[in-house]
Motif scaffolding. Sequence first.
Motif, PDB file in Angstrom:
ATOM      1  N   LEU A  51       0.812  -1.119  -0.165  1.00 13.71           N
ATOM      2  CA  LEU A  51       0.017   0.116  -0.030  1.00 13.71           C
ATOM      3  C   LEU A  51       0.955   1.420  -0.020  1.00 13.71           C
ATOM      4  CD1 LEU A  51      -2.607  -0.699   3.101  1.00 13.71           C
ATOM      5  CD2 LEU A  51      -2.971  -0.478  -0.117  1.00 13.71           C
ATOM      6  N   VAL A  52       2.253   1.068   0.552  1.00 14.99           N
ATOM      7  CA  VAL A  52       2.826   2.613   0.663  1.00 14.99           C
ATOM      8  C   VAL A  52       3.193   2.746  -0.458  1.00 14.99           C
ATOM      9  CG1 VAL A  52       5.521   3.183   1.763  1.00 14.99           C
ATOM     10  CG2 VAL A  52       3.736   2.235   3.611  1.00 14.99           C
ATOM     11  N   LEU A  53       4.287   1.705  -1.263  1.00 13.28           N
ATOM     12  CA  LEU A  53       4.588   1.964  -2.415  1.00 13.28           C
ATOM     13  C   LEU A  53       3.893   2.246  -3.280  1.00 13.28           C
ATOM     14  CD1 LEU A  53       7.675  -0.878  -1.774  1.00 13.28           C
ATOM     15  CD2 LEU A  53       7.469   0.961  -2.362  1.00 13.28           C
ATOM     16  N   VAL A  54       2.040   1.889  -3.441  1.00 12.66           N
ATOM     17  CA  VAL A  54       1.283   1.733  -5.253  1.00 12.66           C
ATOM     18  C   VAL A  54       1.376   3.688  -4.647  1.00 12.66           C
ATOM     19  CG1 VAL A  54      -0.075   1.761  -4.998  1.00 12.66           C
ATOM     20  CG2 VAL A  54       1.312   0.045  -4.983  1.00 12.66           C
ATOM     21  N   ILE A 172      11.171  -1.354  -5.840  1.00 11.08           N
ATOM     22  CA  ILE A 172      10.803  -1.785  -4.945  1.00 11.08           C
ATOM     23  C   ILE A 172      10.568  -2.986  -5.103  1.00 11.08           C
ATOM     24  CG2 ILE A 172      10.727  -1.600  -2.508  1.00 11.08           C
ATOM     25  CD1 ILE A 172      13.263  -0.100  -2.613  1.00 11.08           C
ATOM     26  N   LEU A 173       8.986  -3.052  -5.609  1.00  8.62           N
ATOM     27  CA  LEU A 173       8.159  -4.740  -5.214  1.00  8.62           C
ATOM     28  C   LEU A 173       8.778  -5.841  -6.295  1.00  8.62           C
ATOM     29  CD1 LEU A 173       4.798  -2.839  -6.161  1.00  8.62           C
ATOM     30  CD2 LEU A 173       5.483  -3.685  -4.243  1.00  8.62           C
ATOM     31  N   VAL A 174       8.880  -5.137  -6.822  1.00  5.65           N
ATOM     32  CA  VAL A 174      10.074  -6.429  -7.578  1.00  5.65           C
ATOM     33  C   VAL A 174      11.123  -7.730  -6.941  1.00  5.65           C
ATOM     34  CG1 VAL A 174      11.864  -7.564  -9.713  1.00  5.65           C
ATOM     35  CG2 VAL A 174       9.569  -5.950  -9.925  1.00  5.65           C
ATOM     36  N   PHE A 175      11.883  -5.951  -6.180  1.00  6.57           N
ATOM     37  CA  PHE A 175      13.016  -6.862  -5.536  1.00  6.57           C
ATOM     38  C   PHE A 175      12.836  -7.775  -4.972  1.00  6.57           C
ATOM     39  CE2 PHE A 175      15.416  -4.870  -0.711  1.00  6.57           C
ATOM     40  CZ  PHE A 175      15.656  -5.971  -1.256  1.00  6.57           C
ATOM     41  N   VAL A 176      11.505  -7.275  -3.363  1.00  8.62           N
ATOM     42  CA  VAL A 176      11.071  -7.451  -2.416  1.00  8.62           C
ATOM     43  C   VAL A 176      10.466  -8.908  -2.449  1.00  8.62           C
ATOM     44  CG1 VAL A 176       9.483  -6.964  -0.052  1.00  8.62           C
ATOM     45  CG2 VAL A 176      10.751  -5.684  -0.613  1.00  8.62           C
ATOM     46  N   ILE A 177       9.868  -8.977  -3.531  1.00  8.84           N
ATOM     47  CA  ILE A 177       9.048 -10.170  -4.267  1.00  8.84           C
ATOM     48  C   ILE A 177       9.322 -10.684  -4.639  1.00  8.84           C
ATOM     49  CG2 ILE A 177       7.246 -11.095  -6.065  1.00  8.84           C
ATOM     50  CD1 ILE A 177       5.843  -8.485  -5.944  1.00  8.84           C
ATOM     51  N   ILE A 220      10.499 -17.779 -11.432  1.00  9.18           N
ATOM     52  CA  ILE A 220       9.723 -17.361 -11.516  1.00  9.18           C
ATOM     53  C   ILE A 220       8.807 -15.758 -11.334  1.00  9.18           C
ATOM     54  CG2 ILE A 220       7.158 -18.549 -11.581  1.00  9.18           C
ATOM     55  CD1 ILE A 220       8.667 -21.158 -11.346  1.00  9.18           C
ATOM     56  N   GLY A 221       9.312 -15.262  -9.450  1.00 10.28           N
ATOM     57  CA  GLY A 221       8.665 -14.459  -9.526  1.00 10.28           C
ATOM     58  C   GLY A 221       9.334 -13.990 -10.433  1.00 10.28           C
ATOM     59  N   CYS A 222      10.727 -12.770 -10.158  1.00  9.93           N
ATOM     60  CA  CYS A 222      11.120 -12.074 -10.985  1.00  9.93           C
ATOM     61  C   CYS A 222      11.356 -11.855 -11.898  1.00  9.93           C
ATOM     62  CB  CYS A 222      12.671 -12.300 -10.294  1.00  9.93           C
ATOM     63  SG  CYS A 222      13.514 -11.907  -8.473  1.00  9.93           S
ATOM     64  N   LEU A 223      10.660 -13.435 -12.578  1.00  7.40           N
ATOM     65  CA  LEU A 223      10.448 -13.146 -14.160  1.00  7.40           C
ATOM     66  C   LEU A 223       9.564 -12.598 -13.951  1.00  7.40           C
ATOM     67  CD1 LEU A 223      10.678 -14.789 -17.095  1.00  7.40           C
ATOM     68  CD2 LEU A 223      10.075 -16.271 -16.403  1.00  7.40           C
ATOM     69  N   LEU A 224       7.839 -12.954 -13.656  1.00  4.91           N
ATOM     70  CA  LEU A 224       6.993 -12.427 -14.108  1.00  4.91           C
ATOM     71  C   LEU A 224       7.137 -11.106 -13.565  1.00  4.91           C
ATOM     72  CD1 LEU A 224       4.836 -15.254 -13.146  1.00  4.91           C
ATOM     73  CD2 LEU A 224       5.022 -14.462 -14.985  1.00  4.91           C
ATOM     74  N   THR A 225       7.332 -10.555 -12.193  1.00  4.87           N
ATOM     75  CA  THR A 225       7.510  -9.350 -12.113  1.00  4.87           C
ATOM     76  C   THR A 225       7.942  -8.191 -12.696  1.00  4.87           C
ATOM     77  OG1 THR A 225       8.997  -9.592 -10.263  1.00  4.87           O
ATOM     78  CG2 THR A 225       7.030  -9.604  -9.772  1.00  4.87           C
TER      79      THR A 225
END
Length: 299
Positions: A51-54, A172-177, A220-225
Motif C-alpha cells: 500500500l505504501v509503495l503503490v 522495490i516491489l520486484v526486489f521484495v517479491i 519465476i517470481g522475478c521473471l513475472l514481476t
Amino acid sequence: MTTVVGPERQEGSGTPAAPSGVAAAKSAGKAGRNLPAAIGVGGTLGIGLILVLVFVPLVWIGVVAVALAVATYEVSKRLREGGVLVPRIPLILGGQAMIWLGWPFGAVGVLSAAVGTVVVCMVWLLLRQGFGTAPKNYLEELSVTVLVACWLPLLASFTVLMVLQDNGAGRILVFVIGVVCSDIGGYIAGVLFGKHPMAPAISPKKSWEGLVGSLIFCIIGCLLTVTLILEANSLIGILLGVVLVVTGTLGDLIESQVKRDLRIKDMGTLLPGHGGIMDRLDSLLPSAFVAWLVFTVLL
C-alpha cells in the motif's frame, strides 16, 4: 531466508533450545517457528508495504529509517550483551543520516554520511572514557562498529536510492517479491524434500533441496514481476532471480553465524514468529545492493 531440512535434522543448532512438549510442537512449524504467527505478521507487513509503495512511495524512506533504527538498536544490544560495546548512539544517528541524505543527494549523500559515521565512531570509542583513560578493546569494538554501519544502514540505503529512480516503487516491489519468493520456495522445498544440509556448521536447518526450491520460486517470481511491473526484458528477471537467491542465502548465513557467535537464537522479539526486525532483514540487506546494481545497469 528459510531453506530448512527435514525435522530429523533440526537438532544441534547451537542456539538455545526451543520449548519442548506438545504445546511447542503444535505452535511451531518444522522450521522451528510459530507458523500461524509468522504468516499473520508477514502478511500484515507485506500488505502494508504494498500500500505504501503503490500510493505514497516516498513514505518508503521513512519506513526504512524506522526499521533500521530498530534493527541497529537490536544488534547493538545483543553485541553489548556479548561483551562488544559498540557505540549505539552514533550508529543509530549515522544510520539515519545515510538513509535521509540519500533523498536529496543520492549516492554522494549516502557515501558522505557513511564515512562521517565511521569517523565519529572512531573518535567516540577513543574518547568514551575521557582523555585520561586508554580505551580497552578499541580495535575489536571499532571493527565490529564499522561492520554494523556497513551491514545495516549502508546496505539499506540502496533501497532509498532505488525508490528514487524511474518507477522506483515498481523496482522495490520486484526486489521484495523476489526475496519473498526465494524465502517461500526454500521453506516449502526444505520441509518437503530437505535431506542434505547445506552448511550444517552455520545453519543446520538449511538444505540444498531448499536452495533449489528458492531458485525455482525466485526466478519465476522475478521473471513475472520484471516483465509485468517493470515491462523489461525477461532475461533481466532470470538474472535477478539467480543473484537474489545467492545474496539472500549468504545474507541469512552471515546473520546465522553472528548469532551463533553470540549464542542467541534471534536478534530481537518484536515480531511474533519472526524474532526481531533484523531477523527479517538478513536476506534483504545484501540483496538490496544487488537489485539496485542490476536495475541501474540494465534498465
